[in-house]
Motif scaffolding. Structure first.
Motif: not given
Length: 158
Positions: A8-11, A13-18, A84-93
């Protein structure tokens, strides 16, 4: 057999994501940085994500400040930069270490499964790990590998 789904990793936003959340998808796991010569690869990563997501693909971005201190920002700054620079929509942790004693367990696993030119160590920002639908790391690509150059390899796993 262990897989990326065991971690798991923290998003940002601070949410733990399995990572089990991405079970059955082909993944491209990338250690990123906002102030690197390879930073423009965010554009190619986003284009891959957008084009192939409907077929079961996702990019997962893991900011890292271990290489030349090229990711100095906090989670809010990283998110703002990416959108703002790359319009990233994929999950970032949340920012992690990929090398050394405090390396994130996911990266310890990935490096063990797919060692690179420098052995298991990550050489620089934007090292890419390709993961199949079973959660197995099947390839590792150097920072110089452009995301768009991975399209055929990704499509073969979809």
């Amino acid at each position: 057999m262990p897989s990326v789904y065991d971690f798991s990793a923290t998003s940002l936003a601070g949410e733990e994501i399995p990572l089990k959340r991405y079970e059955g998808q082909v993944l491209l796991i990338v250690n990123t940085a906002s102030a690197c010569g390879f930073t423009p690869q965010y554009k190619g990563l986003q284009e891959l994500h957008q084009a192939l997501a409907p077929r079961g693909f996702s990019v997962l971005g893991f900011p890292c400040n271990q290489f030349g201190h090229q990711e100095p920002g906090d989670a809010r700054q990283i998110e703002q930069f990416c959108t703002s620079n790359y319009a990233v929509t994929f999950p970032m942790f949340a920012k992690i270490d990929v090398n050394g004693g405090s390396a994130h367990p996911l990266y310890q696993y990935l490096k063990h499964e797919q060692s690179g030119l420098l052995g298991s160590s990550i050489k620089w920002n934007f090292t890419k790990f390709l993961v199949d639908r079973a959660g197995q790391a099947v390839a590792r690509h150097a920072p110089t590998a452009k995301p768009e150059g991975l399209t055929k390899e990704i499509e073969a796993l979809l």
